[in-house]
Design an enzyme around this catalytic site. Sequence first.
Site, PDB file in Angstrom:
ATOM      1  NE  ARG A 174      -3.125  -2.900   0.710  1.00  0.00           N
ATOM      2  CZ  ARG A 174      -4.439  -3.029   0.857  1.00  0.00           C
ATOM      3  NH1 ARG A 174      -5.219  -1.992   0.715  1.00  0.00           N
ATOM      4  NH2 ARG A 174      -4.949  -4.220   1.100  1.00  0.00           N
ATOM      5  CB  VAL A 175       0.403   4.522  -1.636  1.00  0.00           C
ATOM      6  CG1 VAL A 175       1.052   5.872  -1.531  1.00  0.00           C
ATOM      7  CG2 VAL A 175       0.402   4.037  -3.066  1.00  0.00           C
ATOM      8  CG  ASP A 176      -2.285   4.621   3.015  1.00  0.00           C
ATOM      9  OD1 ASP A 176      -2.127   5.330   2.014  1.00  0.00           O
ATOM     10  OD2 ASP A 176      -3.386   4.409   3.546  1.00  0.00           O
ATOM     11  CG  ASP A 177       1.055  -0.146   4.580  1.00  0.00           C
ATOM     12  OD1 ASP A 177       0.659   0.589   5.500  1.00  0.00           O
ATOM     13  OD2 ASP A 177       0.427  -1.147   4.187  1.00  0.00           O
TER      14      ASP A 177
END
Length: 653
Positions: free
Chosen positions: A516-519
Amino acid sequence: MNASEVAAAAGAQISEESQQHVYDPPAALAKDAHVKSMAEYAKMYRASIDDPETFFGDMARQFHWETPFVSVGPKYNFNMNDGKIFIDWFQGGKTNICYNALDKHVLEGHGDEVAILWEGNEPSEDAKYTYSEVLAMVKKFANVLKAKGVKKGDTVTLYMPMVMELAVACLACARLGAIHSVVFGGFSPEAIRGRMHDAKALDAALELGAGDFSVSSVIVFKRLDGSCPMVDGRDTWWNDEMSKADSECDCEWVDSEHPLFMLYTSGSTGKPKGIVHSTAGYMIGSHATFKYTFDYKPGEIYWCTADIGWITGHSYIVYGPLLARATTVMFEGVPTYPDAGRCWAIVEKHKVNQFYTAPTAVRALMKSGDAYVEKYDKSSLRILGSVGEPINPEAWRWYYTVVGESRCPIVDTYWQTETGSFMITPLPGATPLKPGSATLPFFGVQPVVLDDKGNELEGEASGFLAIKKPWPSASRSCYGDHDRFESVYYSMFKGYYVSGDGCRRDADGYFWITGRVDDVINVSGHRMGTAEVESALVLHPSCSEAAVVGMPHEIKGAGIYCYVVLKDGAEADDDLVKSLKAIVRKEIGPIATPDAIQFTEGLPKTRSGKIMRRILRKLAENPGIELSELGDTSTLADPGVVASLKEGAMKVA
Ligand code: ATP
Ligand code: MG
């Protein structure tokens, strides 16, 4: 498709370095496959992009249209600067997906073929339902719904375990043009036998619901003996209703864009989003991906282990398979009951040809040892599938050699609730496989890699995975909240659908989902995806599963924090910590050396089996955090794991 992508699609430039890791399609399989070579794939892919009108028009005309569409489209706007985001396929057409999944096959003389092969939690329990039988049940249940006042455009919530009646209920809604909303049954694997308790959860939910919405009718399906409190005037029994229902029920013809269902995402990255899918585009997308990716031919036995409560169950247990006149296995139990050999026992018993599951299940079964797999006859298997998360190359190779006996291609299917059907996936008779890569785009899908500013990157590149043009089964909105739909998927980079996943495209044009981009973790200015570090850890013989997140680090900006689940019998000592760090350093480089390693019995997972890294990130950042500050944990399969992770994090800190 640009020149290098075409070349890559045609298999022309698999680099020498990666050549040794490539698994070619077995010749015997390719010979009779729907798509037989990379050249054929490249030609079809080109046609799907250059002339969607003909490509998807021809596909759509294989179905029944009560009123034929006048154009294919797509008509759309992906750019928020130009007004409202919308997607519109097959203009002017009227159809019904239930008709195409059932009536059409029966009318064409296939009523006696098995549609649903149900396998119960107990190995002794199973049942077969032909297309005619399923259709008869669907017509009756549609009449039951009608009698309750359900009509076109209404929403019907379905909260049921994996009984075939759940598929019947979905199809009955579709028959009436009602929008189904399946709520995940929510049973933890251990509690599978204690499911009657969950009837209470439903009662509690109904009481809660009375505040801001009202439930006028509840139809209760009785699966096991046990008490179930019924409210007079509101609740009735499925069997009583069915025995009274009329057996004829015409289809409601609906516009191409009529909403078919809504469904919540898994909640891995935040509060689940209620995704809306349309009728015709979804029908074409789920059918085409099912047919080509699993190389399905009528007569074969296909099994997807997912739950109907998430998108994989909708598209690849119910709609895709039934539209393709498949025999689809519906399994009520879990892969470890009565023991870790259950999946292979089912494969042997029903002679399953295509087997489709998630990396989390592959890792769990790998941990239980090869003996469980080797005990059973798996010679019927032709194709294996993976979905839900990047599959670590180590798990891929085990799946390929031990389960597939080095004979079955693995289709690693990358997609989302929002995409409705596969976006990036191998075709088993054509695509050379690289373990851990979802490979190349499906027909009609134009993925791009964007940098931080939203520029399209060419060739070998890492960045944001986004899609340039609409594909037929793209989600049309968030239920009751189009603004959220636009802001989540279309506001970040104007003119693109942004997936929220990071990816790397290699020199051959193959896509690797990096997480994930968030990760993404930014270590001393180097952007690192979680998937790569996790895959390196899993290579260690003592490591069964790993989840990696960023942690605050004074010098590097972010440090790498690893949660590690050990294989049975492995000793969690300092030597192990050292050798785990060493393996990551060796595989990726010194920059990726873990800063902290926490051993744990389990990881927080969604009910669809995905790791919820946002919880792990918060614990790594602040082990003293209150559990109530961890955000939405409603879709966690086992909320209990969080408290023990917190305890472990306190020790590491
Ligand atoms: P939420 O959107 O609520 O955070 P979610 O994204 O987990 O939940 P789903 O729609 O079920 O909900 O999952 C889609 C995501 O799963 C993708 O965005 C991707 O991160 C991951 N995924 C699915 N299949 C694959 C695959 N084959 N390889 C890598 N990642 C995959
Ligand atoms: Mg998502």
